[in-house]
Design a protein around this motif. Sequence first.
Motif, PDB file in Angstrom:
ATOM      1  N   ALA A 100       0.813  -1.212   0.000  1.00  0.00           N
ATOM      2  CA  ALA A 100       0.000   0.000   0.000  1.00  0.00           C
ATOM      3  C   ALA A 100       0.844   1.257   0.000  1.00  0.00           C
ATOM      4  O   ALA A 100       0.299   2.370  -0.049  1.00  0.00           O
ATOM      5  CB  ALA A 100      -0.933   0.004   1.215  1.00  0.00           C
ATOM      6  N   SER A 101       2.151   1.123   0.059  1.00  0.00           N
ATOM      7  CA  SER A 101       3.034   2.292   0.112  1.00  0.00           C
ATOM      8  C   SER A 101       4.363   1.955  -0.542  1.00  0.00           C
ATOM      9  O   SER A 101       4.687   0.783  -0.786  1.00  0.00           O
ATOM     10  CB  SER A 101       3.276   2.712   1.567  1.00  0.00           C
ATOM     11  N   GLY A 102       5.143   3.005  -0.789  1.00  0.00           N
ATOM     12  CA  GLY A 102       6.458   2.798  -1.367  1.00  0.00           C
ATOM     13  C   GLY A 102       7.373   2.018  -0.438  1.00  0.00           C
ATOM     14  O   GLY A 102       8.123   1.140  -0.878  1.00  0.00           O
ATOM     15  N   ALA A 103       7.317   2.327   0.861  1.00  0.00           N
ATOM     16  CA  ALA A 103       8.181   1.632   1.817  1.00  0.00           C
ATOM     17  C   ALA A 103       7.857   0.143   1.863  1.00  0.00           C
ATOM     18  O   ALA A 103       8.763  -0.701   1.888  1.00  0.00           O
ATOM     19  CB  ALA A 103       8.018   2.264   3.203  1.00  0.00           C
ATOM     20  N   GLU A 104       6.554  -0.176   1.880  1.00  0.00           N
ATOM     21  CA  GLU A 104       6.168  -1.590   1.879  1.00  0.00           C
ATOM     22  C   GLU A 104       6.645  -2.275   0.594  1.00  0.00           C
ATOM     23  O   GLU A 104       7.116  -3.413   0.625  1.00  0.00           O
ATOM     24  CB  GLU A 104       4.649  -1.726   1.986  1.00  0.00           C
ATOM     25  N   ALA A 105       6.511  -1.587  -0.523  1.00  0.00           N
ATOM     26  CA  ALA A 105       6.929  -2.178  -1.795  1.00  0.00           C
ATOM     27  C   ALA A 105       8.416  -2.485  -1.799  1.00  0.00           C
ATOM     28  O   ALA A 105       8.836  -3.585  -2.193  1.00  0.00           O
ATOM     29  CB  ALA A 105       6.579  -1.236  -2.943  1.00  0.00           C
ATOM     30  N   LEU A 106       9.230  -1.549  -1.365  1.00  0.00           N
ATOM     31  CA  LEU A 106      10.675  -1.757  -1.359  1.00  0.00           C
ATOM     32  C   LEU A 106      11.062  -2.890  -0.411  1.00  0.00           C
ATOM     33  O   LEU A 106      12.039  -3.616  -0.667  1.00  0.00           O
ATOM     34  CB  LEU A 106      11.384  -0.463  -0.957  1.00  0.00           C
ATOM     35  N   ALA A 107      10.308  -3.056   0.683  1.00  0.00           N
ATOM     36  CA  ALA A 107      10.618  -4.111   1.643  1.00  0.00           C
ATOM     37  C   ALA A 107      10.168  -5.483   1.152  1.00  0.00           C
ATOM     38  O   ALA A 107      10.840  -6.495   1.401  1.00  0.00           O
ATOM     39  CB  ALA A 107       9.955  -3.792   2.983  1.00  0.00           C
ATOM     40  N   ARG A 108       9.032  -5.557   0.459  1.00  0.00           N
ATOM     41  CA  ARG A 108       8.428  -6.850   0.124  1.00  0.00           C
ATOM     42  C   ARG A 108       8.798  -7.397  -1.254  1.00  0.00           C
ATOM     43  O   ARG A 108       8.806  -8.609  -1.461  1.00  0.00           O
ATOM     44  CB  ARG A 108       6.900  -6.742   0.227  1.00  0.00           C
ATOM     45  N   ILE A 109       9.078  -6.523  -2.199  1.00  0.00           N
ATOM     46  CA  ILE A 109       9.295  -6.982  -3.569  1.00  0.00           C
ATOM     47  C   ILE A 109      10.509  -7.903  -3.708  1.00  0.00           C
ATOM     48  O   ILE A 109      10.441  -8.907  -4.440  1.00  0.00           O
ATOM     49  CB  ILE A 109       9.374  -5.777  -4.529  1.00  0.00           C
ATOM     50  N   PRO A 110      11.631  -7.644  -3.034  1.00  0.00           N
ATOM     51  CA  PRO A 110      12.778  -8.560  -3.219  1.00  0.00           C
ATOM     52  C   PRO A 110      12.444 -10.012  -2.900  1.00  0.00           C
ATOM     53  O   PRO A 110      12.811 -10.924  -3.645  1.00  0.00           O
ATOM     54  CB  PRO A 110      13.834  -7.986  -2.276  1.00  0.00           C
ATOM     55  N   ASP A 111      11.739 -10.257  -1.786  1.00  0.00           N
ATOM     56  CA  ASP A 111      11.405 -11.630  -1.418  1.00  0.00           C
ATOM     57  C   ASP A 111      10.325 -12.217  -2.325  1.00  0.00           C
ATOM     58  O   ASP A 111      10.323 -13.425  -2.589  1.00  0.00           O
ATOM     59  CB  ASP A 111      10.932 -11.688   0.042  1.00  0.00           C
ATOM     60  N   ALA A 112       9.405 -11.392  -2.794  1.00  0.00           N
ATOM     61  CA  ALA A 112       8.325 -11.879  -3.655  1.00  0.00           C
ATOM     62  C   ALA A 112       8.835 -12.247  -5.042  1.00  0.00           C
ATOM     63  O   ALA A 112       8.252 -13.087  -5.722  1.00  0.00           O
ATOM     64  CB  ALA A 112       7.231 -10.816  -3.770  1.00  0.00           C
ATOM     65  N   ALA A 113       9.918 -11.621  -5.474  1.00  0.00           N
ATOM     66  CA  ALA A 113      10.552 -11.898  -6.769  1.00  0.00           C
ATOM     67  C   ALA A 113       9.558 -11.890  -7.928  1.00  0.00           C
ATOM     68  O   ALA A 113       9.452 -12.876  -8.668  1.00  0.00           O
ATOM     69  CB  ALA A 113      11.305 -13.228  -6.715  1.00  0.00           C
ATOM     70  N   PRO A 114       8.834 -10.797  -8.110  1.00  0.00           N
ATOM     71  CA  PRO A 114       7.871 -10.762  -9.227  1.00  0.00           C
ATOM     72  C   PRO A 114       8.571 -10.570 -10.564  1.00  0.00           C
ATOM     73  O   PRO A 114       9.692 -10.064 -10.635  1.00  0.00           O
ATOM     74  CB  PRO A 114       7.010  -9.539  -8.888  1.00  0.00           C
ATOM     75  N   ASP A 115       7.865 -10.970 -11.630  1.00  0.00           N
ATOM     76  CA  ASP A 115       8.304 -10.639 -12.983  1.00  0.00           C
ATOM     77  C   ASP A 115       7.816  -9.256 -13.380  1.00  0.00           C
ATOM     78  O   ASP A 115       8.463  -8.571 -14.173  1.00  0.00           O
ATOM     79  CB  ASP A 115       7.750 -11.658 -13.982  1.00  0.00           C
ATOM     80  N   LEU A 116       6.665  -8.869 -12.831  1.00  0.00           N
ATOM     81  CA  LEU A 116       6.040  -7.600 -13.195  1.00  0.00           C
ATOM     82  C   LEU A 116       5.399  -6.970 -11.970  1.00  0.00           C
ATOM     83  O   LEU A 116       4.816  -7.668 -11.127  1.00  0.00           O
ATOM     84  CB  LEU A 116       4.984  -7.830 -14.292  1.00  0.00           C
TER      85      LEU A 116
END
Length: 338
Positions: free
Chosen positions: A34-50
């Motif tokens: 829901a925020s930029g901080a959450e995105a930066l924290a969660r995206i590395p582990d989630a490893a999305p393609d998009l």
Amino acid sequence: MIRVFVVDDSAFVRRAVGRVLSGEPRVRLVGEAASGAEALARIPDAAPDLVTLDLELPDTDGLDLLRALLRRRPTLRVLMLSAHTRDGAEATMEALEAGAVDFIDKSGFSLLDLERLRGELVPRILAQALATRAPRASPAPPATKDQTRPVTAVDLCVIGASTGGPAAVQHILERLPASFPVPVVIVQHMPPGFTRAFADRLNGLCSLAVTEAVEGDRLAPGRVVVAAAGRHLRVTKSLGVVVADEPAAAHMPSVDVAMLSAAAARGGRVLGVLLTGMGDDGAAGMAMIRARGGVTLGENEASCVVYGMPRAAEARGAVTHLLPLPEIAAWLAGLRVA
């Protein structure tokens, strides 16, 4: 299967996107923020393609987050959710320049209409699954003797593009000199409300004068016109511009409509260029230009965000030269009209 991560401060939007993607067996939703901080924290582990990314977030600017994500992982594909306000359109153009692969104008329909959201979102996501993210185009090298070739009696260049096109078009136009010898028509698939901002941005970055096309425009060397979203652009024999609402087509503006009109009006005096994009718009137009004796350039798979439109043209035998984007830019920059 393509892995998708959703970044949006609206819980409603996140739920809507999640419901749409849950019904698509080729896509897996791997996380949300829901925020930029959450995105930066969660995206590395989630490893999305998009990643789908809202331009407006509570704690950061969507553009800043986009740049941060691409610094960390340059091959990540980011699909922007935007609004066609003046500020939203300008920010969207900046996002595409910064490396976003595409955008959806979420103000163009109700998010309660899940079928419409599915129609806007899923094809764009699946198009990315078919493509390998190419590094952003490097500056074009100086034209070689083979690239700087005279093209007899060419007096018009028509460039078509879709997904990934804004950055590709900018890459080319930034490298064309003010003395470029023929007028340029750009047909870029965009929803209404965005093409004027696209033209204005290019005008501030390029040596050529770039404007959104209007009825009665005259095409001349030193000018670039961008077809207005939601309407077709046709070229007349006297190099005038006709803006029309017909025929109904999957894309308005249509690359095919512009190229076919140019070939009918100017015969073999047209240079057609087809860049990155999904689908086959432009394949018929390129075929007609080549059949009339014109020259056609297609962007090859190595540099395309989505190798769809040029692939369709190549399959029809409609491409004279299939080149990576930097070589297309160099070829055009070295154009000499006999």
